[in-house]
Design an enzyme around this catalytic site. Structure first.
Site, PDB file in Angstrom:
ATOM      1  N   CYS A 157     -54.370  58.351  53.593  1.00  0.00           N
ATOM      2  CA  CYS A 157     -55.566  57.924  54.306  1.00  0.00           C
ATOM      3  C   CYS A 157     -55.371  56.430  54.583  1.00  0.00           C
ATOM      4  O   CYS A 157     -54.241  55.960  54.642  1.00  0.00           O
ATOM      5  CB  CYS A 157     -56.836  58.216  53.508  1.00  0.00           C
ATOM      6  N   MET A 158     -56.428  55.671  54.729  1.00  0.00           N
ATOM      7  CA  MET A 158     -56.281  54.278  55.144  1.00  0.00           C
ATOM      8  C   MET A 158     -55.619  53.406  54.085  1.00  0.00           C
ATOM      9  O   MET A 158     -54.898  52.473  54.407  1.00  0.00           O
ATOM     10  CB  MET A 158     -57.647  53.700  55.509  1.00  0.00           C
TER      11      MET A 158
END
Length: 458
Positions: A27-28
């Site tokens: 994810c980020m």
């Protein structure tokens, strides 16, 4: 050798080698890892790799937090080392989860995260374009209507076709064919639905939204796998997709979409009553105050379908601005630590992480500053709680999804932007005051240098 490749190699080595790795996604800010044998993972060495901020474990999933920007690059290098395969076999994934006594609820949240995490870049990019376009339209910053129309097209496309993407990702996550998942989603959003009546009532295009898509695509995947097992090889290629689409399609029209509609309506009403009702301020206080622990586990991604559903049904999500205050409280807490600490090393870490925190990425401050110090983490939660209460009081809504912090202001309803910004300032201030009053044990520079959780390079 690039730094990203070096980090990826180190991570895979300490995970027990590439033979032990089932899948690595990102994810980020973090890599999400599933392995075959957890006893082969060297957790201590994994946490000491230069570039790794923290290693968490949540229900059988290892989360190696490396920070924004770096996560995607390291995952890309890791994927190359693993032969370009991001997702392992479904049987291996299931076995790994079962081996760690995964509960059904945690498994559901993990699957929801896996469905929506690949959409995050599009949600952020499209959401920000749409938000900036809305603000520009509101204040007449751009006179060219054709340019405004093009910007609106670029920003809104992710939301227009998100159902198809979610359907495909859902099918993939549940072991079905992504194309069939996309078809089921397409059925739910197809304008031709308005021409069909069941029980004397015309069907509603898009009823249940993302919730209906999740249910229908998951059911279709289960159905497809069971049909395929029982189908003779000679006709399997033709019969399986035919029967899956027919059976799942009719099930969607008669049962699954109406069911999704009731669930979606219930979620919308529950959130609206909880936040916009008489007890809204208290609800906002609790939600924002308890959100940081959820971010720590990575389970906050499980809230994405609720945000999407609220946007589809009401035009805005009033939940996102409240939860965004948690990150702002973190910023205030970190600033209080910066003012009080005598450690030059700790000041450097805060200087390198504070801008990222203001822009809505909280993990570097969580794992590099407030959590290791203890009481500042509580101060951050308190700061977020006060900001969340204010956002609930003003019923601030976001028209799209993206990272939180200051950038989220572009997605807020134009007439509520001032309230969102005030909420940020309240969270910064309350987080600062709470942390300043709570205090903390000031670490020596030597302690920080020998403590890997503090290490973070922007």
């Amino acid at each position: 050798m690039s730094r990203e490749k070096e980090i990826a190699q180190g991570i895979i080595k300490e995970l027990g080698g590439k033979e032990n790795v089932i899948s690595i996604t990102n994810c980020m800010t973090r890599l999400r890892v599933l392995v075959k044998d957890y006893d082969k993972v060297n957790r201590e060495a994994l946490g000491k790799i230069d570039g790794v901020i923290k290693v968490n474990e949540e229900g059988g999933e290892l989360q190696v937090i490396v920070g924004p920007g770096l996560a995607n690059k390291v995952e890309s290098e890791a994927s190359k080392i693993l032969g370009g395969t991001k997702v392992g076999k479904a049987e291996e994934v299931k076995a790994a989860i079962s081996a760690k006594n995964q509960t059904p609820f945690k498994l559901l949240l993990r699957r929801i995260a896996s469905i929506f995490i690949p959409l995050i870049p599009g949600l952020i990019g499209g959401g920000l374009i749409l938000g900036i376009t809305n603000v520009a339209t509101k204040f007449n910053w751009i006179a060219d209507k054709n340019l405004l129309a093009m910007l609106s097209l670029l920003g809104s496309t992710i939301f227009t076709y998100m159902g198809i993407m979610v359907g495909m990702n859902t099918a993939k996550e549940f072991g079905g064919s992504p194309t069939i998942g996309g078809i089921l989603a397409g059925i739910i959003y197809n304008p031709a639905l308005a021409n069909i009546t069941i029980g004397g009532k015309a069907l509603v295009v898009g009823r249940g939204g993302i919730i209906s898509v999740l249910i229908a695509a998951a059911f279709a995947s289960w159905l497809e796998k069971n049909i395929r097992k029982r189908m003779p090889n000679s006709i399997e290629l033709l019969a399986t997709p035919l029967l899956t689409i027919l059976i799942a399609g009719f099930a969607t029209l008669y049962v699954l979409q109406p069911l999704g509609g009731y669930i979606a309506d219930g979620i919308g009403k529950a959130v609206t009553v909880a936040i916009a009702g008489k007890a809204g301020v208290f609800t906002g206080f609790i939600l924002a105050g308890t959100f940081l622990p959820l971010v720590m586990t990575g389970l906050h991604q499980g809230l994405t379908p609720i945000h999407v559903q609220l946007i589809e049904s009401t035009g805005v999500t009033i939940l996102l601005p409240i939860l965004a205050m948690a990150g702002a409280g973190q910023v205030g807490a970190a600033l209080a630590v910066y003012v009080k600490t005598k450690s030059k090393q700790l000041k450097k870490i805060i200087e390198g992480s504070i801008l990222v925190g203001i822009l809505g990425i909280g993990e570097p401050l969580i794992y590099g500053v407030t959590l290791p110090l203890g009481r500042p983490f509580i101060g951050a939660c308190i700061g977020g709680a006060f900001g969340g209460a204010f956002e609930a009081l003003k019923v601030v809504g976001a028209r799209g999804l993206g990272i939180s912090g200051v950038p989220l202001a572009a997605l807020i309803e134009p007439n509520k932007i001032i309230y969102y910004v005030l909420g940020l300032l309240i969270s910064y201030t309350a987080g600062f005051i709470a942390t300043y009053l709570l205090g903390f044990e000031d670490p020596a520079d030597e302690e920080i240098e020998n403590s890997q959780p503090f290490t973070f390079n922007v």
